[in-house]
Design an enzyme around this catalytic site. Structure first.
Site, PDB file in Angstrom:
ATOM      1  N   HIS A 184      57.665  48.137 -59.227  1.00  0.00           N
ATOM      2  CA  HIS A 184      57.595  47.443 -57.566  1.00  0.00           C
ATOM      3  C   HIS A 184      57.482  47.939 -56.372  1.00  0.00           C
ATOM      4  CE1 HIS A 184      58.458  44.647 -54.427  1.00  0.00           C
ATOM      5  NE2 HIS A 184      59.428  44.854 -53.869  1.00  0.00           N
ATOM      6  N   CYS A 232      60.715  38.877 -55.344  1.00  0.00           N
ATOM      7  CA  CYS A 232      59.367  41.147 -55.578  1.00  0.00           C
ATOM      8  C   CYS A 232      59.490  40.301 -56.836  1.00  0.00           C
ATOM      9  CB  CYS A 232      60.231  41.799 -54.600  1.00  0.00           C
ATOM     10  SG  CYS A 232      60.277  41.839 -53.259  1.00  0.00           S
ATOM     11  N   ASN A 292      55.528  47.183 -49.115  1.00  0.00           N
ATOM     12  CA  ASN A 292      56.502  46.025 -50.361  1.00  0.00           C
ATOM     13  C   ASN A 292      55.757  45.024 -49.376  1.00  0.00           C
ATOM     14  OD1 ASN A 292      57.807  44.215 -51.318  1.00  0.00           O
ATOM     15  ND2 ASN A 292      59.833  44.883 -51.103  1.00  0.00           N
TER      16      ASN A 292
END
Ligand code: COA
Length: 330
Positions: A257, A116, A287
């Site tokens: 994020h 990520c 996500n």
């Protein structure tokens, strides 16, 4: 050696049409819309259709970024694609993008895996190529199809992940006061098994048994990753602000994020940033790993939430464990 500036000249993004809502997930696993919204802030995510892949989404995002940057594919000197879901182990997504865009033969093209944090790692890499004069125009992409490595019988992970891609064109400029002004890249391999895909690599190659046991899908220790992300996000944002001698009031927008709205809220509270200065689109996409902040940056700029001259902090946090932060003057 002359040190140049690296301007973010344009951004673009692309998400699949198909939506997977919390209500759809209620029919697939033992969960509820209320639980998912309260614990994560996610309402829906996008899922690639059979004909789509992380490279196909990346190519469209890249074309949009090039159009915004008024840049032709022939100008690109280097392509970096951050992904943990490349179309194939080899060739790289970056080579597929190079071919599809019709870039010059012979330019550098590579994928980067920092989960990520990947897009921010790629931004830093691109910036340093440009600053040192090794490249004038770099295409940076974050692209994922996490749905292809998600176990839709596991309620602790399948509610979180989605697909999409975002891209940015970085260009050399004589103005060193724009672009990435400070960065931090971090890792802690002691947490490598907290978020991992057990099989399909060289340690445990794919077999009928491994696929049957769903060992090619993401396994996550949610509570531990959550604790790490809450602590790391506020620490890294504060460091990013301090690194340029700024105060939090001078930051126009933080682009964090998008893994869990509670992680973002907790970081904002700790640093004393009002909610309107944290960009959030997790409710729509979930996500999307390396694509997450790439899509968020593009949407924030297009929505007028930040623009030329603004200070922005972009932060990625994820598997590895990894984290990465840039303090950018747009
Ligand atoms: N629906 C309903 N209940 C669920 C559920 C779901 N989708 N998933 C888990 N639960 C249950 C658990 O089984 C547990 O039940 P129990 O108390 O009877 O054992 C309970 O909810 C609490 O589980 P827990 O894992 O402690 O929940 P949580 O508040 O930590 O939220 C996550 C779970 C996954 C949302 C959260 O841990 C998280 O966001 N982690 C980080 C994710 C992340 O950032 N990952 C990417 C790396 S950046």
């Amino acid at each position: 050696m002359t040190i140049h500036g690296a301007l973010i000249a344009g951004t673009g993004s692309c998400v699949p049409e198909r939506q997977l809502t919390n209500f759809d997930l209620e029919k697939m696993v033992d969960t509820s819309n209320d639980w998912i919204v309260q614990r994560t802030g996610i309402h829906e995510r996008r899922i690639a259709s059979a004909g789509e892949s992380s490279a196909s989404l990346a190519i469209i995002a890249a074309q949009r970024a090039l159009a915004t940057a008024n840049t032709s594919p022939a100008e690109i000197d280097l392509i970096i694609c951050a992904t943990i879901t490349p179309d194939m182990p080899t060739p790289s997504n970056a080579c597929l993008i190079q071919q599809a865009l019709g870039c010059r033969r012979g330019i550098g093209a590579m994928d980067l895996n920092a989960a990520c944090s990947g897009f921010v790692y790629a931004l830093v890499t691109a910036t340093n190529f440009i600053k040192t004069g090794s490249a004038k125009t770099v295409l940076v992409v974050g692209a994922e199809t996490l749905s292809r490595i998600t176990d839709y019988t596991d309620r602790s992970t399948c509610i979180l992940f989605g697909d999409g891609a975002g891209a940015a064109v970085l260009k050399q400029t004589t103005d060193r006061s724009v672009g990435v002004q400070a960065f931090e890249l971090g890792s802690d391999g002691t947490g490598s098994m907290l978020l991992h895909v057990p099989a399909g690599g060289s340690r445990q190659p794919a077999t009928a048994e491994s696929v049957g046991a769903k060992l090619h899908t993401l396994k996550m220790s949610g509570r531990e990753v959550f604790k790490f992300a809450v602590a790391q996000m506020s620490e890294s944002i504060q460091k990013a602000i301090n690194a340029c001698g700024l105060t939090s009031d001078q930051i126009k927008l933080v682009i964090p994020h998008q893994s869990n709205a509670r992680i973002i809220d907790s970081a904002a509270t700790k640093i004393g940033l009002t909610a309107d200065r944290m960009f959030v689109n997790i409710h729509r996409y979930g996500n999307t790993s390396a694509a997450s902040v790439a899509i968020a940056l593009d949407e924030a700029i297009r929505a007028g939430r930040c623009g030329p001259g603004d200070w922005v902090v972009i932060i990625g946090i994820g598997g590895g464990l990894t984290w990465a932060t840039v303090t950018v003057k747009l």
